[in-house]
Design an enzyme around this catalytic site. Structure first.
Site, PDB file in Angstrom:
ATOM      1  N   GLY A 682       0.818  -1.200   0.000  1.00 12.85           N
ATOM      2  CA  GLY A 682       0.000   0.000   0.000  1.00 12.85           C
ATOM      3  C   GLY A 682       0.852   1.250   0.000  1.00 12.85           C
ATOM      4  O   GLY A 682       2.041   1.220   0.314  1.00 12.85           O
ATOM      5  N   CYS A 683       0.236   2.382  -0.349  1.00 17.08           N
ATOM      6  CA  CYS A 683       0.981   3.639  -0.469  1.00 17.08           C
ATOM      7  C   CYS A 683       1.477   4.131   0.885  1.00 17.08           C
ATOM      8  O   CYS A 683       2.669   4.401   1.073  1.00 17.08           O
ATOM      9  CB  CYS A 683       0.128   4.692  -1.155  1.00 17.08           C
ATOM     10  SG  CYS A 683      -1.521   4.891  -0.426  1.00 17.08           S
ATOM     11  N   TYR A 684       0.551   4.248   1.849  1.00 18.34           N
ATOM     12  CA  TYR A 684       0.957   4.650   3.195  1.00 18.34           C
ATOM     13  C   TYR A 684       1.959   3.650   3.778  1.00 18.34           C
ATOM     14  O   TYR A 684       2.922   4.037   4.447  1.00 18.34           O
ATOM     15  CB  TYR A 684      -0.264   4.709   4.118  1.00 18.34           C
ATOM     16  CG  TYR A 684      -1.061   5.974   4.087  1.00 18.34           C
ATOM     17  CD1 TYR A 684      -2.421   5.954   3.779  1.00 18.34           C
ATOM     18  CD2 TYR A 684      -0.487   7.196   4.396  1.00 18.34           C
ATOM     19  CE1 TYR A 684      -3.180   7.117   3.773  1.00 18.34           C
ATOM     20  CE2 TYR A 684      -1.240   8.360   4.397  1.00 18.34           C
ATOM     21  CZ  TYR A 684      -2.584   8.327   4.083  1.00 18.34           C
ATOM     22  OH  TYR A 684      -3.328   9.466   4.088  1.00 18.34           O
ATOM     23  N   ALA A 685       1.706   2.379   3.521  1.00 17.59           N
ATOM     24  CA  ALA A 685       2.563   1.329   4.093  1.00 17.59           C
ATOM     25  C   ALA A 685       3.972   1.399   3.531  1.00 17.59           C
ATOM     26  O   ALA A 685       4.956   1.183   4.238  1.00 17.59           O
ATOM     27  CB  ALA A 685       1.955  -0.044   3.841  1.00 17.59           C
ATOM     28  N   ALA A 687       5.674   4.104   2.311  1.00 25.65           N
ATOM     29  CA  ALA A 687       6.404   5.243   2.877  1.00 25.65           C
ATOM     30  C   ALA A 687       6.706   5.031   4.352  1.00 25.65           C
ATOM     31  O   ALA A 687       7.791   5.376   4.838  1.00 25.65           O
ATOM     32  CB  ALA A 687       5.602   6.523   2.676  1.00 25.65           C
TER      33      ALA A 687
END
Length: 870
Positions: A682-685, A687
């Site tokens: 995932g994107c948040y994950a 970063a």
């Protein structure tokens, strides 16, 4: 917190001459208020905010007291010489004036010498004159000299005026200090070679309670003005006054390695100078600077050093052990010995061996180890004062095929001055393979891990190795290590009496040795807690054949970005694009061929797979939807050579071993390249893991992640989270506990995190502010070095000293990590990370995984546009 009483008592002991009789008026410096008045002995009444500013960026109460006492033990003119680059005055004048004012109000009087190079070049170029240099020295004819003189006077006045606005008495000294002859009149024209320094104007300024602000213009005996490089002028001042600190301020904050683009932390001239001069990037001003600094340090005590830093790091450089920027010192040459008799100074050898904890605790003695050394086939490495001693044994009983680094004992000075790295590099050059053992509680496990290819932990100790490429050899090492004595058993444990490092803790484990969710990081064929650090990007692919891509769920933003990159990819071609809403419409923006949207069903996918019509399946579907499609591919009776990339969260928690988690910077790239089914993070994950992984071994509590994403992260289905009118001047929190990405991050890091997502009013890009409790004290510099070392080879990750902005990452194909702010107690770190949720957070990462899976260059089709550098 250092008390006001302690600070006043320290400063009251300072003899400051005429300053004692003058009255101070309250002035404002940034957020700090100083209120001073005259008395029989000077008393400085510091508010709480004064102390907070003093402690900002520094390590401890002990350091503050230590350095203030240190500085107040000498006369004012011996405090520091600070050379200011011309670009600093143009770009960072308020910060420079604030820092100098702060020192002034503490009763400290640096001698400031400034340059004006950029201003001169700007005027010359405006007049159509190309600045002319030879060997890094500006050729100064009469016309250029007129510009030089005018610029020096203007910049000097600008700095003095800025200081006086802050209540600082500053004296412009634009002449009468440097006497000079022509350096080479025919070659350089009006350029001076300093022959003498007149101390009187500087001493008079300090005695009068004013900071001396000098230009680097010199005069011949007949009065002819000559241009002198400001670095050279600062060096001559330092020779005369022999200050405690010599600081060169420049906008880069240090010397940048032209090959690696990283800032050099420490340079030991005696060992590194000649090699540095041979580097292709060491030329012009850099070569001149190194030469002048070396010539300067040759005539100063060996303990003297020069710091090249940014103005923002000035207080840190002056008041802390950790310092900042590039530290240049003479150091010592490294020496090697193969017998005890070659040491020559037995007391130095004994002192070095006494750093061994086993010796200090009485478990073993120096005499017994020396006796053992005389019977051994060893090679010892060290610097002349033996701040670092390393002993490599060939005939160790532990493993006969791999040499053993039996001792590596470093004093505080050895760690602070980068001698440890120099010694280890020398060992690495002599021994293609090596192993060593470190106590698990050693404060430098991250440093060791950075030097190793792999590690294995057991019974409170860590086995490290490098150069052991044979799996059987590694297995033998681990087996022998497991069967040896425990921590209290055998001697020869690699250790040392070690304190907080300067800047040489450059490594990062990236992942914990035990208890980590990144199972694919572990070396195959070894025990679950043995792992390898090496995970380099796959720059050159072995496959150059075309591959057909089927994109299932192409309507969303991620699908559109992936289509755009496939269109630019040298080997990928779209074969099928499936979208129920757009079925029958022509795909826009794709130029390689005409593609019509399809509404592919399970049976269609099974048919395509059976006929081997697709090489790569990309599932860009909502969570919980792609299962039947994957099953259809798996059950088709085709060749089974196709690859599946899932962009949803469906398989990110897979425990069957069938799916590989595709975060190349943290997972084993070779494992990803051999996998058939890859779960895209995932994107948040992504970063969050990039921002936390390098510090994972030092975390002392639950990290808290405050995240804000642009509304593209909420997809195309209408809701409050992507309603532009609702988001205007607004910030929308959602799923503040138990978010899918919170579980993903926690699962993959192997420890719990708290994640609080929000949606902002911009379209794309994520910013994360992450609070990380620390279980031991670390400085901001040390932490930043860990991150720089961990990600130095990663094209899509940038580490910067500043907090990155989301506007700078939008539309860029990578992740930026920065800030690294540490509180005064050094038990809390704040890291800021930015990532484009549609690119590195989704489509770009998907393309990375496709490239790896298909044996292409890892970055094929991905622009190298992450130009945010720190």
């Amino acid at each position: 917190m250092i008390s006001d009483t302690v600070l006043r008592n320290i400063l009251a002991r300072r003899t400051i001459g005429a300053v004692a009789s003058r009255a101070f008026k309250p002035v404002m410096i940034s957020s700090t208020s100083f209120s001073c008045k005259a008395s029989a002995s000077v008393r400085v009444y510091s508010t709480r905010s004064t102390v907070i500013q003093l402690l900002n960026n520094i390590g401890s109460k002990r350091e503050v007291e230590q350095y203030l006492k240190y500085f107040t033990s000498v006369s004012q003119q011996q405090f520091a010489v600070i050379k200011v680059g011309g670009a600093i005055i143009t770009q960072q004048l308020p910060q420079l004036a604030s820092c100098l004012a702060f020192l002034y109000h503490l009763g400290l009087y640096p001698i400031v010498v400034h340059g004006t190079g950029p201003q001169i070049n700007e005027i010359l170029e405006g007049q159509g004159i190309e600045p002319d240099y030879s060997d890094g020295i500006r050729i100064t004819d009469e016309k250029t000299m007129a510009v030089v003189r005018r610029c020096f006077l203007q910049q000097n006045l600008k700095l003095v005026t800025a200081l006086e606005k802050m209540g600082v008495r500053a004296r412009p000294i634009t002449g009468g200090v440097f006497q000079a002859d022509y350096l080479d009149k025919e070659k350089y024209k009006l350029v001076g070679d300093i022959t003498g320094v007149n101390k009187a104007p500087i001493e008079a300024s300090i005695e009068a309670g004013s900071l001396p602000i000098l230009t680097s213009m010199a005069e011949t005996p007949s009065g002819q003005l000559l241009n002198v490089n400001a670095d050279v002028a600062a060096g001559e001042i330092a020779r005369v006054f022999e200050p405690l600190k010599i600081v060169y301020l420049n906008e880069k904050g240090g010397i940048i390695n032209g090959s690696t683009k990283e800032k050099i932390s420490v340079i030991n001239l005696d060992e590194e100078y000649e090699d540095l001069l041979q580097q292709s990037w060491v030329k012009y001003g850099t070569k001149l600077k190194l030469k002048e600094i070396r010539d300067l340090l040759m005539y100063l005590p060996r303990s003297s050093s020069v710091a090249i830093i940014n103005v923002d790091d000035l207080q840190k450089e002056l008041f802390t052990d950790s310092g900042a920027g590039t530290l240049i010192r003479r150091g010592y040459k490294l020496v090697t010995r193969k017998s005890v008799k070659e040491f020559g100074q037995p007391d130095l050898l004994r002192s070095a061996l006494e750093r061994d904890p086993d010796v200090a605790s009485g478990k073993s003695s120096v005499a017994s180890y020396l006796t053992e050394m005389e019977k051994s086939n060893f090679k010892a490495y060290g610097d002349e004062p033996m701040d670092v001693l390393a002993i490599v044994k060939q005939d160790n009983q532990f493993c006969n095929t791999v040499p053993c680094l039996d001792k590596f004992l470093a004093s505080k000075a050895g760690w602070l001055n980068n001698v440890t790295d120099n010694i280890f590099n020398a060992i690495h050059n002599d021994y293609p393979s090596l192993y060593w053992i470190v106590r698990e509680d050693d404060p430098y496990t991250a440093w060791h891990f950075n030097k190793a290819d792999g590690s294995y932990t057991k019974d409170g100790e860590i086995l490290y190795w490098y150069g052991c490429n044979n799996l059987g050899e590694i297995s033998k090492l681990i087996d022998s290590f497991s069967k040896r004595g425990t921590l209290n058993g055998e001697s020869g444990v690699f250790s040392g009496k070690q304190t907080r490092s300067y800047s040489t803790i450059c490594g990062s484990t990236g992942l914990r040795v035990m208890g980590c969710g990144f199972h694919s990081q572990f070396r195959r064929g070894l025990s679950g807690i043995a792992r390898a650090k090496a995970n380099p990007p796959i720059r050159k692919g072995t496959n150059h054949s075309k591959a057909r891509v089927a994109l299932i769920g192409a309507r969303g933003y991620t699908g559109k970005n992936l289509i755009s990159m496939i269109d630019e990819h040298p080997y990928l071609e779209l074969a099928h694009v499936s979208s129920r809403e757009l079925n029958g419409q022509k795909l826009k923006g794709y130029t390689k061929s005409e593609i019509i949207y399809e509404n592919l069903q399970v049976e269609d996918i099974q048919r395509l797979e059976k006929n081997d019509e697709v090489d790569i399946w990309v599932m860009a579907l909502p969570n919980g939807v792609c299962g039947p499609f994957v099953k259809a591919i798996e059950e088709a009776s085709g060749s089974g050579k196709s690859k599946i990339i899932d962009l949803s969260a469906d398989y990110r928690f897979d425990k069957t071993g069938q799916w590989v988690y595709g975060l190349p910077e943290l997972n084993d790239r070779l494992v990803i390249s051999k996998a058939r089914k890859i779960s895209n993070p995932g994107c948040y994950a992504t970063a969050s893991q990039i921002a936390i992984s390098p510090i994972i071994d030092y975390i002392g509590g639950t990290p808290s992640i405050f995240g804000v994403s642009g509304y593209s992260g909420s997809g195309t289905k209408p809701s409050k989270k992507n309603d532009i009118n609702f988001l205007r001047n607004n910030l929308v929190p959602y799923s503040l506990t138990d978010h899918t990405h919170e579980r993903e991050i926690s699962y993959r890091l192997g420890r719990q995190v708290a994640f609080m997502p929000h949606v902002g009013q911009w379209f794309q890009g994520i910013t994360l502010t992450i609070n990380i409790p620390l279980r031991e004290k670390l400085s901001s510099r040390d932490i930043r070095s860990m991150y720089q070392e961990r990600y130095e080879d990663e094209q899509l990750i940038t580490v910067t000293g500043e907090a990155p902005y989301v506007k700078d990452i939008s539309g860029k194909h990578g992740c930026v990590v920065g800030a690294f702010d540490v509180n005064t107690a050094q038990n809390r770190l704040v890291v800021v990370a930015t990532i484009d949720n549609l690119l590195k957070g989704a489509a770009t990462q998907c393309l990375q995984n496709i490239n790896l899976a298909m044996s292409y260059d890892e970055y094929a089709g991905i622009p190298d546009d992450l130009v945010i550098r720190g």
